[in-house]
Structures are given as C-alpha cells and as structure tokens.
Design a protein around this motif. Structure first.
Motif, PDB file in Angstrom:
ATOM      1  N   ALA A 132      46.948  75.013  25.094  1.00  0.00           N
ATOM      2  CA  ALA A 132      48.227  74.950  26.231  1.00  0.00           C
ATOM      3  C   ALA A 132      48.798  76.721  26.355  1.00  0.00           C
ATOM      4  O   ALA A 132      48.692  77.139  24.925  1.00  0.00           O
ATOM      5  CB  ALA A 132      49.139  74.041  26.349  1.00  0.00           C
ATOM      6  N   LYS A 133      48.634  76.823  27.516  1.00  0.00           N
ATOM      7  CA  LYS A 133      49.649  78.005  27.583  1.00  0.00           C
ATOM      8  C   LYS A 133      50.817  76.940  28.703  1.00  0.00           C
ATOM      9  O   LYS A 133      50.542  77.154  29.586  1.00  0.00           O
ATOM     10  CB  LYS A 133      48.741  79.417  27.739  1.00  0.00           C
ATOM     11  CG  LYS A 133      48.549  79.339  29.155  1.00  0.00           C
ATOM     12  CD  LYS A 133      47.866  80.465  29.583  1.00  0.00           C
ATOM     13  CE  LYS A 133      47.594  80.765  31.164  1.00  0.00           C
ATOM     14  NZ  LYS A 133      47.379  81.703  31.099  1.00  0.00           N
ATOM     15  N   GLY A 134      52.001  78.673  28.435  1.00  0.00           N
ATOM     16  CA  GLY A 134      53.094  77.932  29.370  1.00  0.00           C
ATOM     17  C   GLY A 134      53.845  77.068  28.434  1.00  0.00           C
ATOM     18  O   GLY A 134      54.159  77.248  27.791  1.00  0.00           O
ATOM     19  N   TYR A 135      54.782  76.426  29.401  1.00  0.00           N
ATOM     20  CA  TYR A 135      55.894  75.731  28.836  1.00  0.00           C
ATOM     21  C   TYR A 135      55.129  73.971  28.456  1.00  0.00           C
ATOM     22  O   TYR A 135      55.070  74.200  29.133  1.00  0.00           O
ATOM     23  CB  TYR A 135      57.773  75.514  29.800  1.00  0.00           C
ATOM     24  CG  TYR A 135      57.950  74.879  29.678  1.00  0.00           C
ATOM     25  CD1 TYR A 135      58.996  75.259  28.478  1.00  0.00           C
ATOM     26  CD2 TYR A 135      58.532  74.022  29.747  1.00  0.00           C
ATOM     27  CE1 TYR A 135      60.309  74.946  27.900  1.00  0.00           C
ATOM     28  CE2 TYR A 135      59.483  72.861  29.474  1.00  0.00           C
ATOM     29  CZ  TYR A 135      60.454  73.224  28.202  1.00  0.00           C
ATOM     30  OH  TYR A 135      61.562  72.830  27.350  1.00  0.00           O
ATOM     31  N   LEU A 136      55.798  73.774  27.831  1.00  0.00           N
ATOM     32  CA  LEU A 136      55.827  72.598  27.164  1.00  0.00           C
ATOM     33  C   LEU A 136      56.914  71.973  26.795  1.00  0.00           C
ATOM     34  O   LEU A 136      57.605  72.686  25.531  1.00  0.00           O
ATOM     35  CB  LEU A 136      54.231  72.335  25.834  1.00  0.00           C
ATOM     36  CG  LEU A 136      53.336  72.617  26.729  1.00  0.00           C
ATOM     37  CD1 LEU A 136      52.192  72.356  25.362  1.00  0.00           C
ATOM     38  CD2 LEU A 136      52.870  71.445  27.186  1.00  0.00           C
ATOM     39  N   GLY A 137      56.990  70.230  27.171  1.00  0.00           N
ATOM     40  CA  GLY A 137      58.808  70.193  27.089  1.00  0.00           C
ATOM     41  C   GLY A 137      58.039  69.356  25.032  1.00  0.00           C
ATOM     42  O   GLY A 137      57.298  69.697  25.160  1.00  0.00           O
ATOM     43  N   LEU A 138      58.952  68.536  24.389  1.00  0.00           N
ATOM     44  CA  LEU A 138      59.173  67.630  23.608  1.00  0.00           C
ATOM     45  C   LEU A 138      57.827  66.624  23.411  1.00  0.00           C
ATOM     46  O   LEU A 138      57.692  66.038  24.340  1.00  0.00           O
ATOM     47  CB  LEU A 138      60.384  66.688  23.140  1.00  0.00           C
ATOM     48  CG  LEU A 138      61.597  67.619  23.128  1.00  0.00           C
ATOM     49  CD1 LEU A 138      62.818  66.661  22.109  1.00  0.00           C
ATOM     50  CD2 LEU A 138      61.213  69.159  21.513  1.00  0.00           C
ATOM     51  N   GLY A 139      57.082  67.257  22.555  1.00  0.00           N
ATOM     52  CA  GLY A 139      56.131  65.498  22.385  1.00  0.00           C
ATOM     53  C   GLY A 139      54.927  66.644  23.109  1.00  0.00           C
ATOM     54  O   GLY A 139      53.588  65.925  23.294  1.00  0.00           O
ATOM     55  N   GLY A 140      55.027  68.100  23.814  1.00  0.00           N
ATOM     56  CA  GLY A 140      54.290  68.201  24.986  1.00  0.00           C
ATOM     57  C   GLY A 140      52.501  68.210  23.244  1.00  0.00           C
ATOM     58  O   GLY A 140      52.631  68.945  22.823  1.00  0.00           O
ATOM     59  N   ILE A 141      51.558  68.476  24.218  1.00  0.00           N
ATOM     60  CA  ILE A 141      50.466  68.930  23.268  1.00  0.00           C
ATOM     61  C   ILE A 141      49.743  70.248  23.641  1.00  0.00           C
ATOM     62  O   ILE A 141      49.430  70.426  24.626  1.00  0.00           O
ATOM     63  CB  ILE A 141      48.788  67.864  23.464  1.00  0.00           C
ATOM     64  CG1 ILE A 141      49.746  66.407  23.398  1.00  0.00           C
ATOM     65  CG2 ILE A 141      47.747  68.210  22.807  1.00  0.00           C
ATOM     66  CD1 ILE A 141      47.901  65.285  23.579  1.00  0.00           C
TER      67      ILE A 141
END
Lengths: 89, 150, 150, 89
Positions: free
Chosen positions: C86-95
């Motif tokens: 992934a690129k960009g923003y991921l919150g908690l638990g995001g893969i």
C-alpha cells in the motif's frame, strides 16, 4: 475379557466395522494387546505383511485420549484406539 | 488467543476469512496464513482427491498442546493462533489445513507457524487416503506417534 | 506466475481473497500468505496510523527482481507469487503488504515468502511516516539502498 | 545547468514541493550532486543535522529507475530521485 479397539487410518482396512473386539487374558497390557492383535491379523490376513507392519508401528490411545505405553494395564471392557503412523497437513 | 478444530468437510469448509477475523489484533504487525491443499500429483501418480481420517478429540488436544509448547519455547509477543484441519473427502484444490498466526513481529509469525505445522505432521492423529485416476486408493505412510516397536 | 503492484490506499485495499485466487493451482500443495498490518505501538509510542510513501516504478521493478532472484536461488516447484504494498495513509489494522506464495511443498513456501519479505525490507523504496496520538509524526529510519557515504 | 531532484520519504521534508531544483556545474556527477545538495541543506536548514545525515545515507535513481553510483554523469535537464534509507513492509 473382551476389549474393543477403535480403528483409524490404514487400520480401518482391518475390518468392515470401525472397531475390532479382541478376547485377551485378564489383566492385560498394551504389549499383550499388540501381540494379540498381530496374531489376529496373521490369522485373518495371512498374506498381508503390510497390515502387520502397521500394527507394529502403531500407538494406542485410551478412553481419556492419552497415548499409552506398552506397560499400560487394561481392565475388562477397556476401550482403545489404534493410532497408526500419522501424516496430516 | 487460540482456536483449534477439526472440520467435517461434508458440512463445512475451512475459511481464510474466518481465520483472519479471529487472529486480527491492533497489537500485531504481522500475520501468516499457511494453507495446505490437495494437489493433483503425488509420487508420480495422478491424484483425484484425498480422504482425511481423524481422531477428533486427540487432534484438537494436540493442537492445543502444540500451541502451548510453541509459545513456551519461542519468544512471541501477543500470539494469536487459529488451526483447523478437514476430515472426510476433499477434491483437488480443497483446503485440508489452515494455520493462521498473528504476533507483533514478522520473525515471530514465521517461527510460530513453522513450528506448528512441523509438530502437527509429526504427531497429530490425522491420516490421508489418496484417490487416483485409475480408481485405486492408498493410505499414505506416516510417522509413528510413539515408535513402540523399538 | 507473478504479480507485483503498489496499491493506492485511498482508492483500493489489499485483498487476501484476490491474492488467494491468483496463486491457487492444483499443482501446489502449500500456500503461505504474509500480511503486514499497522500496529498500535512502536518504540513505546502510541501509533494512530502510518503514511506510506513509495517510488512506484522502482518498487514494482524490485518486486519482480526479488521474485526472479528467489526462484533462481531457491529450489521451488511451480512457484506462484503475489506481492502488493500500500501507499498513502493507513489506520490501525490496515494492511500495508501482502506476500502470497504457492508451491508444491510447504518448506518451499516458507523459504520463498521469507526471502521475499527480507529483501523488500532491505531494498524496496518504500518509506513509513508514523503518526502518534500526540499529533506528532516521524519518518522511520531505514536501510540505505547503497551506502554511498563509505 | 539545472537538475531536478524528486523527493521521497524523509527527504520530502526538504521542500514544500515534491522536488528540488539545483544549479550544478556542467558536466556533473552524483558525487557532486550530493555535495551540492548538502550545501543547499546546510544553507537552508543550518540547525538540522538529521537532514544532512539523510542526504549522506541516500541513494539516487535516474529517469530509467536505476540506482546510480557516485561516478554516474548527468547532462542538462537530468531528473533524479533521491532514495533515502528504505523500510517498507
């Protein structure tokens, strides 16, 4: 006395039912059960060396789902399971 | 967190999503899912399916024991483990086993997952009968649980 | 079979099912899915999310190179590999990453998967900026791709 | 001549834009670009030792997405990317 051996894996081929009943002296041990079972197999399937090999290499489990060793003593109406070499996954 | 179960293939199938839901935690940075499937060849024979036999009670007990041993022997932060094994008939591609683990770090999930599968192979009472395209079938040779013949 | 891609987290998410579909084959007896997720603590700080930066073209090139290296160095029957980051923003638990591999035997999938993740960590141009509950954020220290300061 | 350096990772903090433009002698090499960039950083952020450290530990990539070494020569209007130490996963 009679004991009942539930069959699993390759040992299922020993019978059309899913268990065997053996008549064994009282008291008896796993070691004697194994010998008794080998005699039974040899009498019933005299040609089948593979079946004997399976019995030799199998473990046994008691009613409490514990693997029991050769010296383990059985009482009348004991139930055992035969646990041939395993290979899941 | 631990879940270990035998699944009757005639009633249910093993689900990657269910495993993921169970092990997911915000404390963990790594998850690893091992899946075993029925493949179309073994020992130069064309396989059409496998029937799995299981001593369910001992299987589930062994899953628990293996899990407890693993987290005792290895150093795992926030371990979460989900193990399921199918019994009954599976065709090609059918999922026979899933081992899903989550932990804080990636090295931990690889170690934990590998430990569990190797121990299951060694001692969990599950048996495979392979079916071939010539309509023959064979119980596969396995590992003696306790080699009492010695 | 190979698939390697950078996923824009604002538009898409990484899917375990898609990975499974891609790598599934009746020639393979083993599949392994590594998933990296955003966890809630790092270095004693409370993390709320991570922004991933990526040089997409070099990332995708490096995935391909790592795959080719791996199957050249290791002995893998019927390898199938699916990598997404992934690129960009991921919150908690995001893969943040998935590495899905299938092969004939289980030892092969463990080796292959581990090789790929370790090489990605070493040399694939992806960067993490961690966000904390005090509204601060930090680029995490990484591994120099070529240490030219020597 | 002017060259353009696209910024990634921690190097994004060097500018509000996603690139920097540097004026460098012609011809020039990656080694000289790095020195030039360090002078630029030192002038713009005299307090920030961390930024200098990032430049020292960074690699550079050319328009063909290849990592290029210190001796690599640049022509006018070359585009580079700065690749700070990486850490995905």
């Amino acid at each position: 006395m009679k004991i009942k051996i539930e069959l699993f894996g390759a040992a299922r081929d020993f019978s059309k039912q899913d268990y065997l009943e053996l008549t064994v002296p009282e008291p008896t041990s796993i070691k004697e059960v194994r010998e008794n079972l080998m005699d039974f197999i040899q009498a019933k399937y005299p040609e089948n060396k593979n079946y004997l090999e399976i019995v030799k290499r199998s473990a046994f489990a008691n009613e409490h789902n514990e693997i029991v060793q050769d010296h383990y003593q059985l009482s009348a109406n004991s139930k055992l399971c035969i646990i041939p070499p395993v290979g899941g996954g | 967190m631990f879940h270990g179960k035998v699944i009757d293939a005639s009633k249910q199938s093993i689900s990657l999503d269910e495993a993921k839901k169970f092990i997911t935690s915000e404390q963990c940075g790594a998850s690893l899912f091992f899946i075993g499937t029925v493949r179309n060849h073994n020992n130069n024979k064309k396989v059409t399916g496998i029937t799995y036999d299981s001593h369910d009670a001992i299987v589930e007990k062994s899953f628990k024991e293996i899990y407890e041993e693993a987290i005792h022997k290895l150093t795992i932060d926030h371990p979460s483990v989900y193990i399921e094994h199918a019994k009954g008939y599976l065709g090609l591609g059918g999922i026979s086993i899933i081992i899903a683990v989550a932990a804080k770090h990636r090295s931990q999930v690889y170690e934990l997952s590998r430990y569990i599968i190797e121990e299951i192979k060694k001692r969990t009472p599950i048996w495979k009968k392979e079916h071939y395209n010539d309509h023959q079938s064979d119980w596969l040779k396995g590992n003696p649980v306790h080699d009492l013949s010695k």
